[in-house]
Design an enzyme around this catalytic site. Structure first.
Site, short mmCIF file in Angstrom:
data_model
loop_
_atom_site.label_atom_id
_atom_site.label_comp_id
_atom_site.label_asym_id
_atom_site.label_seq_id
_atom_site.Cartn_x
_atom_site.Cartn_y
_atom_site.Cartn_z
N GLN A 99 45.88 1.76 10.84
CA GLN A 99 47.07 2.59 10.62
C GLN A 99 48.29 1.79 11.09
O GLN A 99 48.43 1.48 12.27
CB GLN A 99 46.97 3.89 11.41
CG GLN A 99 48.14 4.84 11.17
CD GLN A 99 48.09 6.03 12.11
OE1 GLN A 99 48.23 5.88 13.32
NE2 GLN A 99 47.88 7.21 11.55
N TYR A 174 57.21 9.82 13.35
CA TYR A 174 57.46 8.38 13.50
C TYR A 174 58.52 7.95 12.48
O TYR A 174 59.06 8.76 11.73
CB TYR A 174 56.15 7.61 13.35
CG TYR A 174 55.13 7.98 14.40
CD1 TYR A 174 55.31 7.61 15.74
CD2 TYR A 174 54.00 8.73 14.09
CE1 TYR A 174 54.39 7.95 16.71
CE2 TYR A 174 53.08 9.09 15.06
CZ TYR A 174 53.28 8.71 16.37
OH TYR A 174 52.38 9.07 17.34
N ARG A 348 38.95 15.45 15.94
CA ARG A 348 38.32 15.99 17.14
C ARG A 348 36.81 16.21 16.98
O ARG A 348 36.04 15.99 17.92
CB ARG A 348 39.00 17.29 17.54
CG ARG A 348 40.39 17.10 18.11
CD ARG A 348 41.16 18.40 18.16
NE ARG A 348 41.49 18.90 16.83
CZ ARG A 348 42.15 20.03 16.59
NH1 ARG A 348 42.56 20.78 17.61
NH2 ARG A 348 42.43 20.40 15.35
#
Length: 406
Positions: A99, A174, A348
């Site tokens: 990423q 971001y 998760r």
């Protein structure tokens, strides 16, 4: 008949063995930017557990592009460590994705090369209330050209390190997300305005990365289907942005949601527990977590919590889309595949059990044991790095050891 998540999928030049993708979830396993043995083992475990591809989170394209000091930075001197990671993933039969990211105004690093952090527009910097940088600067055309080249250089270095794909991060607040967001982008030039115009600079980054590595690597983008707060982007905005990125040639869009500062609960689909803030050793994170608790709505986790927003994007484009957000059971995964999504991205649930995909395939389990307590989210700031607190504590020594011994 709907496509199965266990079927292979082709993304540009890359074919994955199945459609399960480990999402980019900040690992906290790169002290001083150096990938650790813990980071290698984290992703090797995901590959051994059956995913088609695992995504290394937040590989900063420059020193200024970091949010924290202890994040992977795409630098030539770190190539041996990154190569150790990709080799380990490949030995387990999976693909590895980097990423690639720039934090823009969302940064806590002690020094920057500019007086103020860069963003889509200047003015008050919300995250500066935590970091002490209260103002941000609007990027100039020269800034855009320089940062675009840094994305290209980062993608090329990822290719050299053996990655099979790059994910351009355009979500969660971001830098590229700051261009896409109506709350951040107030520009009056060609890079501001409606959602299509706000997507102009991120699309230019995508185009340049595709031109540089698209013949060799899958080039994907992560976008938000909702920013999760009143002035933020909506599913209609995301649909227009997806159409721009589709025309530019992205091989896949990963659909996420929420913003790190304004609406982190929308990323996770559930509230952060009080004790989550207490386990963070980073003082900034502890303070920010306590502040956010004052404004955080009480949200009960529900499976597929971003499905409604994501379906609007699915209806707007024909390109491959990956669903992310609360897919933790075989029934849920079958639902999103029946909805027409091409892959499923999980975070998760795989941190809780890296072997979950193999257990789904064998019939050993039909639902993850993850409770969505979100304590793993803050565990990245502990010495062991990101881990599930319901499991045995990981070996802290691995996170203090570089991936390749010097």
């Amino acid at each position: 008949m709907p496509t199965s998540a266990f079927d292979p999928i082709r993304l540009g030049p890359l074919t994955l063995r199945n459609r399960f993708i480990k999402s980019a979830t900040n690992e906290g396993m790169a002290r001083g930017g150096v990938p650790s043995r813990a980071l290698v083992e984290h992703h090797r475990g995901m590959a051994a557990g059956g995913v088609g591809m695992t995504t290394v989170a937040y590989c900063a394209i420059s020193a200024d592009g970091r949010t924290f000091v202890d994040q992977v930075q795409l630098k030539p001197e770190f190539l041996p460590h990154l190569r150790a990671l990709t080799d380990a993933v490949h030995r387990e039969g999976a693909a590895a994705c980097a990423q690639i990211t720039h934090g823009g105004a969302f940064t806590f690093v002690p020094e920057l090369s500019t007086r103020r952090p860069l963003s889509a527009s200047g003015g008050f910097n919300a995250v500066g209330a935590i970091s002490g940088r209260y103002l941000r600067s609007a990027m100039t055309p020269d800034d855009m050209q320089r940062v675009t080249q840094q994305f290209v250089d980062g993608a090329c270095l990822a290719r050299e390190a053996g990655f099979d794909a790059v994910e351009i991060h355009m979500g969660h607040g971001y830098l590229l997300s700051q261009f896409l967001s109506p709350a951040y982008n107030k520009r009056r030039d060609a890079y501001g305005g409606d959602a299509t115009a706000r997507a102009r600079f991120p699309a230019q980054v995508l185009r340049r990365v595709l031109d540089a590595v698209g013949a060799d690597l899958a080039v994907t983008c992560k976008i938000g289907v909702t920013e999760g707060f009143r002035r933020g982007g909506t599913a209609d905005d995301a649909s227009a942005i997806a159409q721009v990125l589709e025309r530019e040639g992205a091989h896949l869009l990963v659909l996420s949601g929420g913003m790190n500062v304004e609406a982190p609960w929308a990323i996770f689909g559930s509230s952060m527990p009080r004790e989550a803030a207490e386990i963070a050793e980073n003082a900034i994170v502890r303070f920010a977590s306590k502040v956010l608790r004052l404004v955080e709505p009480k949200i009960e986790f529900k499976p597929l919590y971003l499905r409604e927003h994501s379906l609007k994007v699915r209806a707007a484009v024909r390109m491959p889309l990956a669903y992310l957000g609360g897919a933790k059971s075989l029934a849920g995964i079958e639902q999103v595949m029946a909805d027409g999504f091409d892959a499923v991205v999980m975070g998760r649930a795989l941190i809780h059990d890296p072997a979950l995909v193999s257990k789904f395939a064998s019939g050993a389990v039909s639902e993850s044991g993850c409770t969505a307590c979100n304590r793993c989210v803050v565990s990245m700031y502990t010495p062991a790095g990101t881990h599930c607190v319901l499991n045995a504590a990981p070996d802290v020594a691995l996170n203090a050891t570089p991936a390749v011994a010097r």
